[in-house]
Design an enzyme around this catalytic site. Structure first.
Site, PDB file in Angstrom:
ATOM      1  N   ASN A   5       0.853  -1.201   0.000  1.00 21.85           N
ATOM      2  CA  ASN A   5       0.000   0.000   0.000  1.00 21.85           C
ATOM      3  C   ASN A   5       0.882   1.242   0.000  1.00 21.85           C
ATOM      4  OD1 ASN A   5       0.626   0.706   2.833  1.00 21.85           O
ATOM      5  ND2 ASN A   5      -0.400  -1.241   3.230  1.00 21.85           N
ATOM      6  N   ASP A  56      -4.504  -6.170   5.092  1.00 25.59           N
ATOM      7  CA  ASP A  56      -5.672  -6.911   5.605  1.00 25.59           C
ATOM      8  C   ASP A  56      -5.750  -8.295   4.962  1.00 25.59           C
ATOM      9  OD1 ASP A  56      -6.545  -4.840   7.217  1.00 25.59           O
ATOM     10  OD2 ASP A  56      -7.560  -3.845   5.546  1.00 25.59           O
ATOM     11  N   PHE A 101      -4.840   3.364  14.295  1.00 24.79           N
ATOM     12  CA  PHE A 101      -5.061   4.391  13.279  1.00 24.79           C
ATOM     13  C   PHE A 101      -6.166   3.889  12.356  1.00 24.79           C
ATOM     14  CE2 PHE A 101      -1.837   7.837  12.988  1.00 24.79           C
ATOM     15  CZ  PHE A 101      -1.195   7.575  14.191  1.00 24.79           C
ATOM     16  N   LYS A 159     -14.014   0.832  14.774  1.00 24.09           N
ATOM     17  CA  LYS A 159     -12.719   0.158  14.968  1.00 24.09           C
ATOM     18  C   LYS A 159     -12.317   0.210  16.444  1.00 24.09           C
ATOM     19  CE  LYS A 159      -8.074  -0.034  13.022  1.00 24.09           C
ATOM     20  NZ  LYS A 159      -7.217   0.312  11.903  1.00 24.09           N
ATOM     21  N   LYS A 192     -12.070  -3.359  18.518  1.00 20.18           N
ATOM     22  CA  LYS A 192     -10.739  -3.834  18.928  1.00 20.18           C
ATOM     23  C   LYS A 192     -10.393  -3.405  20.350  1.00 20.18           C
ATOM     24  CE  LYS A 192      -9.420  -4.026  14.159  1.00 20.18           C
ATOM     25  NZ  LYS A 192      -8.487  -3.726  13.106  1.00 20.18           N
TER      26      LYS A 192
END
Ligand SMILES: Cc1cc2nc3c(=O)[nH]c(=O)nc-3n(C[C@H](O)[C@H](O)[C@H](O)COP(=O)(O)O)c2cc1C
Length: 399
Positions: free
Chosen positions: A210, A279, A328, A342, A346
């Site tokens: 990425n 991912d 992030f 998120k 998590k």
């Protein structure tokens, strides 16, 4: 904030010298005593009188000038009392001279004679900045503990739009202030930071990755170190130089990053996952293929499988020690909503929400969301500055 600090502002001959007027004003507003030294060429661009008026001190252009007769041996007496020598703007010529130990004018003599911290804000045309000789000189100075800020990308006086602009005065003043009065609020703490993108191998020569540059993670590692923390930096491959005093652990894939993070997790008081971890990774069938996939006219289908989520794995093992977990979230749409999801999924303490413009940039516009759902939005900031804003929050959580 800078009341008991003396700063020498060294100005060389870039058109960005006009921005140095603002730097002097801002430093004075923060209470610093400012002495300006200029190269002869710089005086063609902005007059010494301007800086004398703004700083309230004689401007040093020539060490032998009668104006300085009251200051015995100015290059020694002034540098001895300086807390910081800030060179802004710094030309390619001055970078080269300092890297070579040349002292043939007031500015370079004072740099060579000073033992205080030094901060350089380069400004030049992209062709000059990308010149390997300049690059080598910058590397040498970084090794010698010179701090750098910028240059930034943007429109340049010559009309080019590329890297080379001097950082904005606010960012330079804030960096100078952070060097001079860095809080030691993370002393005795161990901060684990991840940075950069991971690479998932397709075959021995190709990979999926990425656009992450690693700059945010490297800035966080640098800032945490400045604030007294011991820092472990785990990074995907990047083009960045190692931050001062930190030896990054370089990993390749999401799996490699998970392993490295688990190795250091137990000793960490906080984990800041700034890395852009893949991912999905390639299925065994490709990654175990030790030979390059040959080109053919047929479609090539890659089968991808999800990687093991590092933050989710860590949050399951948070344990009694009360480790702080910071994630992030980078989203193309519904940024805040997705970042909140998120944070919850998590079990994070904080999440930093930002959009893809952040990739490969020195600046970041971001929001920090905490567990109670409180959102703090920040304007576009240099990543070095943003790192301190994020650490201000982290430090409130770290026990
Ligand atoms: C209008 C103008 C703008 C300049 N801007 C820059 C610059 O941004 N960065 C740079 O490295 N040199 C720049 N130069 C070239 C330097 O001024 C030149 O290399 C000079 O010899 C450097 O002197 P000094 O480093 O002692 O100030 C510029 C020259 C002119 C005429």
């Amino acid at each position: 904030m800078l009341h008991d600090k003396t700063i020498i502002l060294a100005i060389s001959s870039s058109i960005a010298a006009y921005k140095s007027c603002e730097i002097v004003s801002q430093l004075k507003k923060l209470g610093a005593e400012v002495w300006v030294v200029m190269t002869r060429e710089a005086t063609n661009l902005v007059t010494p009188l301007t800086f004398r008026t703004l700083s309230g001190n004689p401007v040093i252009c020539d060490l032998f000038s009668p104006e300085l007769s009251k200051i015995p041996v100015p290059h020694i007496s002034l540098t001895k009392k300086a807390d910081l020598l800030l060179i802004a703007p710094c030309t390619a010529n001055i970078i080269g001279k300092i890297a070579s130990g040349i002292a043939d004018d007031a500015l370079t003599t004072m740099v060579l004679a000073s033992s205080c911290q030094k901060l350089i804000a380069p400004a030049m045309n992209p062709l000059m900045w990308n010149n390997v000789v300049v690059g080598d000189n910058v590397k040498r100075l970084k090794k010698l503990n010179f701090e750098f800020i910028g240059p930034e990308e943007g429109k340049l006086a010559c009309g080019d739009e590329d890297i080379g602009r001097m950082s904005e005065p606010e960012a330079i003043v804030s960096k100078a202030a952070s060097l001079l009065v860095a809080k030691q609020d993370l002393a005795g703490k161990h901060i684990l930071v991840t940075a950069g993108g991971t690479r998932e191998a397709i075959d021995p020569v190709r990979y999926i990755s990425n656009r992450s540059s690693g700059r945010m993670g490297y800035s966080l590692a640098t800032a945490a170190r400045e604030r007294g923390a011991s820092v472990t930096l785990i990074s995907g491959p990047t083009n960045l130089s190692a931050p001062l005093d930190i030896k990054p652990i370089i990993v390749e894939s999401a799996g490699g990053m998970l392993e490295a993070v688990m190795d250091y997790y137990n000793n960490a008081n906080a984990v800041i996952m700034a890395a852009a971890v893949a991912d999905y990774t390639t299925r065994k069938v490709q990654s175990t293929n030790q030979s390059k996939i040959k080109k053919s006219n047929k479609n090539l289908e890659l089968v991808l499988r999800p990687t093991q989520d590092i933050l989710a794995t860590l949050s399951k093992q948070k344990g009694r020690k009360g480790r702080v977990l910071v994630g992030f979230a980078l989203e193309t749409h519904d940024l805040i909503e997705n970042a909140k999801k998120k944070l919850k999924a998590k079990d994070l303490d904080l999440v930093v929400a930002n959009d893809p413009k952040t990739f490969d940039s020195d600046a970041i516009k971001f929001s920090i969301i905490d567990k109670k759902g409180k959102i703090s939005a920040f304007p576009q900031l240099a990543k070095s500055q943003a790192a301190h804003m994020i650490l201000d929050r982290v430090s409130a959580y770290v026990r």
